[in-house]
Scaffold this motif. Sequence first.
Motif, PDB file in Angstrom:
ATOM      1  N   MET A  87       0.804  -1.214   0.000  1.00  0.00           N
ATOM      2  CA  MET A  87       0.000   0.000   0.000  1.00  0.00           C
ATOM      3  C   MET A  87       0.844   1.274   0.000  1.00  0.00           C
ATOM      4  SD  MET A  87      -2.908  -1.282   2.699  1.00  0.00           S
ATOM      5  CE  MET A  87      -3.968   0.111   2.326  1.00  0.00           C
ATOM      6  N   TYR A  88       2.155   1.105  -0.069  1.00  0.00           N
ATOM      7  CA  TYR A  88       3.040   2.269  -0.025  1.00  0.00           C
ATOM      8  C   TYR A  88       3.425   2.695  -1.442  1.00  0.00           C
ATOM      9  CZ  TYR A  88       3.345   0.379   4.668  1.00  0.00           C
ATOM     10  OH  TYR A  88       3.021  -0.126   5.896  1.00  0.00           O
ATOM     11  N   PRO A  89       3.765   3.966  -1.620  1.00  0.00           N
ATOM     12  CA  PRO A  89       4.197   4.435  -2.945  1.00  0.00           C
ATOM     13  C   PRO A  89       5.385   3.615  -3.443  1.00  0.00           C
ATOM     14  CG  PRO A  89       3.830   6.297  -1.464  1.00  0.00           C
ATOM     15  CD  PRO A  89       3.754   5.063  -0.621  1.00  0.00           C
ATOM     16  N   LYS A  90       5.262   3.018  -4.615  1.00  0.00           N
ATOM     17  CA  LYS A  90       6.263   2.072  -5.092  1.00  0.00           C
ATOM     18  C   LYS A  90       7.643   2.687  -5.250  1.00  0.00           C
ATOM     19  CE  LYS A  90       3.015  -0.914  -7.577  1.00  0.00           C
ATOM     20  NZ  LYS A  90       2.636  -1.479  -8.893  1.00  0.00           N
ATOM     21  N   ASN A  91       7.683   3.924  -5.673  1.00  0.00           N
ATOM     22  CA  ASN A  91       8.981   4.553  -5.953  1.00  0.00           C
ATOM     23  C   ASN A  91       9.519   5.359  -4.773  1.00  0.00           C
ATOM     24  OD1 ASN A  91       9.216   3.611  -8.668  1.00  0.00           O
ATOM     25  ND2 ASN A  91       7.676   5.124  -9.269  1.00  0.00           N
ATOM     26  N   VAL A  94      12.299   3.906   1.571  1.00  0.00           N
ATOM     27  CA  VAL A  94      11.804   3.399   2.852  1.00  0.00           C
ATOM     28  C   VAL A  94      11.845   4.492   3.917  1.00  0.00           C
ATOM     29  CG1 VAL A  94      12.248   1.746   4.714  1.00  0.00           C
ATOM     30  CG2 VAL A  94      12.461   1.024   2.317  1.00  0.00           C
ATOM     31  N   LYS A  95      12.890   5.284   3.914  1.00  0.00           N
ATOM     32  CA  LYS A  95      13.013   6.374   4.893  1.00  0.00           C
ATOM     33  C   LYS A  95      11.815   7.307   4.819  1.00  0.00           C
ATOM     34  CE  LYS A  95      16.044  10.214   6.238  1.00  0.00           C
ATOM     35  NZ  LYS A  95      17.297  10.937   5.934  1.00  0.00           N
ATOM     36  N   LYS A  96      11.388   7.636   3.611  1.00  0.00           N
ATOM     37  CA  LYS A  96      10.251   8.536   3.415  1.00  0.00           C
ATOM     38  C   LYS A  96       8.953   7.887   3.886  1.00  0.00           C
ATOM     39  CE  LYS A  96       8.740  12.490   1.782  1.00  0.00           C
ATOM     40  NZ  LYS A  96       9.183  13.788   2.319  1.00  0.00           N
ATOM     41  N   PHE A 128      11.043   1.356  -2.157  1.00  0.00           N
ATOM     42  CA  PHE A 128      10.226   0.224  -1.708  1.00  0.00           C
ATOM     43  C   PHE A 128      10.076  -0.838  -2.797  1.00  0.00           C
ATOM     44  CE2 PHE A 128       6.178  -1.925  -0.749  1.00  0.00           C
ATOM     45  CZ  PHE A 128       6.433  -2.332   0.555  1.00  0.00           C
ATOM     46  N   ASN A 129       9.894  -0.418  -4.046  1.00  0.00           N
ATOM     47  CA  ASN A 129       9.675  -1.396  -5.117  1.00  0.00           C
ATOM     48  C   ASN A 129      10.946  -2.161  -5.492  1.00  0.00           C
ATOM     49  OD1 ASN A 129      10.887   0.829  -6.347  1.00  0.00           O
ATOM     50  ND2 ASN A 129       9.829   0.504  -8.295  1.00  0.00           N
TER      51      ASN A 129
END
Length: 291
Positions: A87-91, A94-96, A128-129
Amino acid sequence: MSKIEIKNLNKNFKFGKDKILKDINLSFDSNKIYGLFGENGAGKSTLMNLIADYTFPTDGQVTLDNENVHDNDKALSKIYYMNQNNMYPKNEKVKKIFELTKSIYKDYDVQLQDKLVKKFQLNIKTRFNKLSTGYKSIVKIIIALCVPCEFIILDEPTLGLDARNRDIFYRELIESYSEEPRTFIISTHIIEEIDKLVSNVVMIADGKVVLNDTSDNIRAKAYSVNGPMDLVSDYTKDLSVIGKESLGQYVTIDVMGSLPNKKVPSGVKVTKIELQKLIVNLMNKDGANDN
């Protein structure tokens, strides 16, 4: 003490009358660790989605402290659902993602987050992706352990994790729970890894609750009886059999309920069943009953 209650809940398939969940009545109390078990397609994920208000019941309701959770920001702020969807923005790095989560939850535990990042050896500068399946799970695990919610729902939390990182997860979950008790609802197929962790067991088969009890009560009434076939069969003839294995003239019969009020025959051995084997037996039993 907070409590999630599920009352007379039914959920139909999107375009049909067949039910995914059938007249579910359950409660999840404060400060307990629940194991939620069942085969694929049994209705576990649907139930978790309903608790978190990701989908809506056909009938019945989910309440938290007697308030319906549907469109209820106050109630839903106490529930965190870690599911298998990304559910997180793919691009996004992780820190963000961590920073975004911190901005949403006032008392998000940054200190614990930093500790877990080091233990899991997570590179927070990675997008993340670009993470492996296991490290995507780790990002979700870290957030789930750091959010200040009273109810934490974990759907296959160790998906893709190697043995080392699974061990870290379970150790950190126990430590976090000990320091700040809250309710965990854990759905996993690796039952033996949470056998000693869960205080309560809920099992769903064919959309219905078929087991709902404390793990201590379940273990106290589940046994394996092993020995010569004729002696074991006679000893268990009036018991509720949930599983059977044969090897030549020897047999192991798994039973649930009170043992007979008679002496165990010489050559017959009675032992407690591990939770993993018990759940698998019940899955097979329900599956056999459906056919």
